[in-house]
Design a protein around this motif. Structure first.
Motif, PDB file in Angstrom:
ATOM      1  N   LEU A 166     -11.078   3.387   6.494  1.00 41.90           N
ATOM      2  CA  LEU A 166      -9.952   2.639   5.930  1.00 41.90           C
ATOM      3  C   LEU A 166     -10.032   1.136   6.153  1.00 41.90           C
ATOM      4  O   LEU A 166      -9.736   0.345   5.269  1.00 41.90           O
ATOM      5  N   GLY A 216      -0.934  10.428   1.329  1.00 44.50           N
ATOM      6  CA  GLY A 216      -1.612  10.608   2.620  1.00 44.50           C
ATOM      7  C   GLY A 216      -3.073  10.178   2.537  1.00 44.50           C
ATOM      8  O   GLY A 216      -3.552   9.754   1.487  1.00 44.50           O
ATOM      9  N   ASN A 243       0.839  -1.213   0.000  1.00 43.93           N
ATOM     10  CA  ASN A 243       0.000   0.000   0.000  1.00 43.93           C
ATOM     11  C   ASN A 243       0.863   1.249   0.000  1.00 43.93           C
ATOM     12  O   ASN A 243       0.581   2.216  -0.711  1.00 43.93           O
ATOM     13  N   ALA A 264       0.993   4.172  -2.707  1.00 40.71           N
ATOM     14  CA  ALA A 264       0.663   5.558  -2.352  1.00 40.71           C
ATOM     15  C   ALA A 264       1.771   6.521  -2.790  1.00 40.71           C
ATOM     16  O   ALA A 264       1.548   7.722  -2.934  1.00 40.71           O
ATOM     17  N   PHE A 290     -13.600  -0.972   1.270  1.00 42.91           N
ATOM     18  CA  PHE A 290     -13.314   0.458   1.112  1.00 42.91           C
ATOM     19  C   PHE A 290     -12.032   0.592   0.285  1.00 42.91           C
ATOM     20  O   PHE A 290     -10.989   0.051   0.647  1.00 42.91           O
ATOM     21  N   THR A 291     -12.141   1.271  -0.830  1.00 46.79           N
ATOM     22  CA  THR A 291     -10.951   1.477  -1.662  1.00 46.79           C
ATOM     23  C   THR A 291     -11.049   2.803  -2.405  1.00 46.79           C
ATOM     24  O   THR A 291     -12.152   3.261  -2.708  1.00 46.79           O
ATOM     25  N   THR A 292      -9.909   3.416  -2.651  1.00 46.62           N
ATOM     26  CA  THR A 292      -9.908   4.635  -3.475  1.00 46.62           C
ATOM     27  C   THR A 292      -9.150   4.357  -4.768  1.00 46.62           C
ATOM     28  O   THR A 292      -8.918   5.263  -5.552  1.00 46.62           O
ATOM     29  N   LYS A 293      -8.756   3.074  -4.939  1.00 47.26           N
ATOM     30  CA  LYS A 293      -7.980   2.725  -6.137  1.00 47.26           C
ATOM     31  C   LYS A 293      -8.920   2.200  -7.224  1.00 47.26           C
ATOM     32  O   LYS A 293      -9.882   1.483  -6.909  1.00 47.26           O
ATOM     33  N   GLY A 332      -7.731  -5.536   1.828  1.00 47.83           N
ATOM     34  CA  GLY A 332      -6.419  -5.686   2.465  1.00 47.83           C
ATOM     35  C   GLY A 332      -6.406  -5.235   3.918  1.00 47.83           C
ATOM     36  O   GLY A 332      -6.074  -6.011   4.823  1.00 47.83           O
ATOM     37  N   LEU A 333      -6.790  -3.982   4.162  1.00 47.80           N
ATOM     38  CA  LEU A 333      -6.706  -3.438   5.527  1.00 47.80           C
ATOM     39  C   LEU A 333      -7.735  -4.095   6.444  1.00 47.80           C
ATOM     40  O   LEU A 333      -7.471  -4.272   7.638  1.00 47.80           O
ATOM     41  N   GLY A 358      -8.691  -1.430  -7.027  1.00 45.79           N
ATOM     42  CA  GLY A 358      -8.566  -1.963  -5.653  1.00 45.79           C
ATOM     43  C   GLY A 358      -9.767  -2.819  -5.261  1.00 45.79           C
ATOM     44  O   GLY A 358     -10.857  -2.659  -5.800  1.00 45.79           O
ATOM     45  N   LEU A 359      -9.533  -3.716  -4.316  1.00 45.62           N
ATOM     46  CA  LEU A 359     -10.619  -4.572  -3.823  1.00 45.62           C
ATOM     47  C   LEU A 359     -11.109  -4.066  -2.458  1.00 45.62           C
ATOM     48  O   LEU A 359     -12.250  -4.273  -2.080  1.00 45.62           O
ATOM     49  N   GLY A 360     -10.219  -3.386  -1.753  1.00 43.25           N
ATOM     50  CA  GLY A 360     -10.609  -2.826  -0.461  1.00 43.25           C
ATOM     51  C   GLY A 360     -10.700  -3.846   0.652  1.00 43.25           C
ATOM     52  O   GLY A 360     -11.370  -3.617   1.660  1.00 43.25           O
ATOM     53  N   PHE A 365       1.036   3.809   9.244  1.00 40.27           N
ATOM     54  CA  PHE A 365       0.240   2.691   9.749  1.00 40.27           C
ATOM     55  C   PHE A 365       1.032   2.038  10.870  1.00 40.27           C
ATOM     56  O   PHE A 365       2.230   1.775  10.728  1.00 40.27           O
ATOM     57  N   ALA A 367       1.402   8.724   4.910  1.00 36.00           N
ATOM     58  CA  ALA A 367       0.559   8.040   5.905  1.00 36.00           C
ATOM     59  C   ALA A 367       1.429   7.204   6.840  1.00 36.00           C
ATOM     60  O   ALA A 367       2.532   6.785   6.473  1.00 36.00           O
ATOM     61  N   ASP A 423       5.164   6.227   5.213  1.00 35.64           N
ATOM     62  CA  ASP A 423       5.540   6.535   3.824  1.00 35.64           C
ATOM     63  C   ASP A 423       5.430   8.032   3.560  1.00 35.64           C
ATOM     64  O   ASP A 423       4.981   8.784   4.420  1.00 35.64           O
TER      65      ASP A 423
HETATM   66  P1  ADP Z   1      -6.979  -1.731  -1.645  1.00 39.25           P
HETATM   67  O1  ADP Z   1      -5.481  -1.610  -1.593  1.00 39.25           O
HETATM   68  O2  ADP Z   1      -7.483  -2.861  -2.467  1.00 39.25           O
HETATM   69  O3  ADP Z   1      -7.672  -0.428  -1.967  1.00 39.25           O
HETATM   70  P2  ADP Z   1      -6.793  -1.804   1.226  1.00 39.25           P
HETATM   71  O4  ADP Z   1      -7.780  -2.289   2.241  1.00 39.25           O
HETATM   72  O5  ADP Z   1      -5.427  -2.332   1.308  1.00 39.25           O
HETATM   73  O6  ADP Z   1      -7.460  -2.114  -0.174  1.00 39.25           O
HETATM   74  O7  ADP Z   1      -6.727  -0.223   1.317  1.00 39.25           O
HETATM   75  C1  ADP Z   1      -7.920   0.520   1.419  1.00 39.25           C
HETATM   76  C2  ADP Z   1      -7.684   1.968   1.105  1.00 39.25           C
HETATM   77  O8  ADP Z   1      -6.876   2.573   2.121  1.00 39.25           O
HETATM   78  C3  ADP Z   1      -6.892   2.217  -0.149  1.00 39.25           C
HETATM   79  O9  ADP Z   1      -7.733   2.187  -1.294  1.00 39.25           O
HETATM   80  C4  ADP Z   1      -6.330   3.602   0.098  1.00 39.25           C
HETATM   81  O10 ADP Z   1      -7.297   4.594  -0.182  1.00 39.25           O
HETATM   82  C5  ADP Z   1      -6.102   3.626   1.589  1.00 39.25           C
HETATM   83  N1  ADP Z   1      -4.702   3.409   1.937  1.00 39.25           N
HETATM   84  C6  ADP Z   1      -4.140   2.270   2.358  1.00 39.25           C
HETATM   85  N2  ADP Z   1      -2.833   2.439   2.598  1.00 39.25           N
HETATM   86  C7  ADP Z   1      -2.544   3.705   2.303  1.00 39.25           C
HETATM   87  C8  ADP Z   1      -1.341   4.516   2.336  1.00 39.25           C
HETATM   88  N3  ADP Z   1      -0.181   4.016   2.729  1.00 39.25           N
HETATM   89  N4  ADP Z   1      -1.455   5.814   1.993  1.00 39.25           N
HETATM   90  C9  ADP Z   1      -2.626   6.325   1.607  1.00 39.25           C
HETATM   91  N5  ADP Z   1      -3.795   5.637   1.551  1.00 39.25           N
HETATM   92  C10 ADP Z   1      -3.753   4.352   1.882  1.00 39.25           C
END
Ligand code: ADP
Length: 481
Positions: free
Chosen positions: A428, A419, A383, A387, A433-436, A443-444, A439-441, A470, A468, A415
């Protein structure tokens, strides 16, 4: 489960009440005229009232009592007993005692009815909630249980409960738990609590949870009252959830490995290339007019160590891709982090990311499933790399730190990427939840369930425009190694 009903022992209609009262009245009149036993008729009135209190509703009992009083008065008038002072006294005594007995019979009937209704409600509530009650009388080693507890243990309600019967149903591996509760009972512990398995004669497994407290001081000795809950359904759904979470974690782990395919290929390729170079060198040393065996030996050593490196990479990948039930073991926190970093070296350099690592100086251990924890770290690093793709390659710095704080082993992945916006921050860790764009949303969300399985915490903070952070915190294990 049979339907729950309140017992209806009474005739409820007024017409029926009247009919019975008339029958009683006629019966007593006939009895009075055909026999001449005045005492016997009074006893008969009392018996009738008491018997009707056992069988009829309150309204009917009053009808019967009124009928008896009417018959008594009717006979008193017809036989002109009011002319005789002694007979008047007897009549008054009879009226008073009959009224008093009716009043007492009605009162005890009402109490018995309330008690019976409460018991029915209690049995119904226990059946619906699958919670039975249990009692231990310590000094007499006596055990009591409700119908629901007997049902949970699958004994007949009529059977007398005993320690042996409880142990007979207890799963052999959990016997020590139950025996320790009996031990606590004999020591008058202020609270008893145990969760254990039952094994039914047909091999079925049930999970039960028992909690008990001592009753306030009893004149007849020390006594516990407790609740026995059948938690089988809850345990089974927890297990199913755990299984699906671990399968989901496996799928996403394999997906992450797929994302690292180029890195992995590079990691394996490097030692293979080194083996080839050393092999070629070996040939050259041997082809000389005077073969240099010392150099040959050195080249062979290099080949062996390169092939070890290659198998080490393969071992790491195989471990990560295996699908097994998570198992927590004592692991070195720093070692897990460095093992994971070894897998992403090429990924970082491919993305022009500079890595800064600061590992805790004092070795710290955690109770962790190595593969699952590596999966979390891998996910955070991937991630972070993603980013940082939009920022200037010269500022792409990934900082990994571990340290110990308040008995917690902490890992921070910081990183310098885009952000996280204030709106995204609370969502998150939510599934999907994803902004990609691709993305599948998940992972987290999986990272959070893994960390929670490890009794830890995971959180994110963002410095808008500065990247960001983590962090995860896991309980550190005591002891040096
Ligand atoms: P995905 O990677 O499939 O989107 P994740 O659950 O891993 O699913 O992440 C969810 C969302 O969290 C990402 O789409 C992104 O918006 C945000 N995110 C995760 N890690 C970071 C990061 N290091 N910096 C900024 N945004 C992040």
């Amino acid at each position: 489960m049979p339907p729950l009903t309140l017992r209806k022992d009474y005739f409820q209609t007024d017409a029926m009440a009247l009919l019975i009262a008339l029958l009683v009245a006629s019966f007593v009149v006939v009895f009075k005229f055909f026999t001449n036993l005045s005492v016997a008729t009074t006893v008969l009135y009392v018996t009738l009232v008491l018997m009707s209190a056992n069988v009829f509703s309150v309204k009917l009992v009053i009808c019967v009592a009124l009928a008896c009083l009417s018959v008594l008065t009717f006979i008193f008038i017809v036989e002109r007993d009011y002319l005789n002072t002694e007979a008047v006294g007897a009549y008054v005594r009879c009226i008073v005692s009959l009224s008093a007995i009716t009043f007492l019979a009605l009162r005890s009937k009402q109490l018995a009815d309330t008690l019976r209704r409460n018991e029915t409600y209690l049995v119904g509530a226990q059946r619906l909630s699958q919670v039975g009650s249990v009692g231990f009388r310590v000094d007499r080693s006596e055990i009591f249980w409700s119908a629901e507890t007997a049902r949970i243990f699958e004994y007949s309600v009529k059977e007398t409960p005993s320690m042996l019967k409880i142990l007979a149903r207890t799963h052999p591996d959990d016997r020590h738990l139950v025996e320790s509760v009996f031990d606590q009972v004999s020591h008058h512990e202020p609270r008893l609590e145990v969760e254990h398995r039952l094994q039914m004669p047909d091999g079925r497994i049930k999970y039960i949870h028992m909690i008990a407290h001592p009753l306030p001081a009893q004149h007849n000795g020390f006594e516990y009252v407790g609740a026995v809950m059948d938690v089988t359904a809850a345990r089974k759904s927890e297990d199913a959830l755990f299984q699906s979470q671990s399968q989901l974690a496996h799928v996403t782990r394999v997906t992450s490995l797929g994302e690292l395919a180029a890195s992995i290929a590079h990691e394996v390729n490097q030692p293979l290339a080194a083996i080839r170079t050393s092999g070629e060198a070996c040939h050259r040393w041997l082809d000389r007019s005077e073969p240099d065996l010392g150099e040959v030996r050195t080249s062979l050593d290099r080949m062996i160590s390169s092939s070890n490196r290659a198998s080490e990479v393969i071992r790491r990948i195989r471990t990560l891709s295996r699908n097994g039930d998570p198992e927590r073991q004592r692991e070195s926190f720093n070692e897990i982090v460095s093992d994971t970093l070894a897998l992403v070296q090429y990924e970082l350099s491919r993305n022009h990311v500079k890595l800064r690592v600061e590992l805790a100086v004092i070795p710290v251990h955690v109770g962790a499933d190595r593969v699952q924890l590596q999966q979390v770290i891998l996910n955070l690093i991937i991630n972070a790399c993603q980013a940082m793709t939009e920022v200037d390659p010269r500022t792409r710095i990934l900082k990994i730190r571990t340290w110990v704080h308040n008995d917690d082993a902490i890992l921070e992945v910081r990183d310098c990427g885009t952000g996280i916006t204030a709106e995204a921050l609370p969502s998150l860790f939510n599934p999907f939840f994803t902004t990609k764009a691709d993305g599948l949303g998940m992972g987290l969300s999986i990272c959070r369930s893994i960390i929670e399985f490890h009794d830890g915490r995971i959180w994110a903070t963002s410095n808008q425009g500065e990247g960001a952070v983590f962090s995860i915190a896991l309980p550190a294990l005591k002891g040096e190694c």
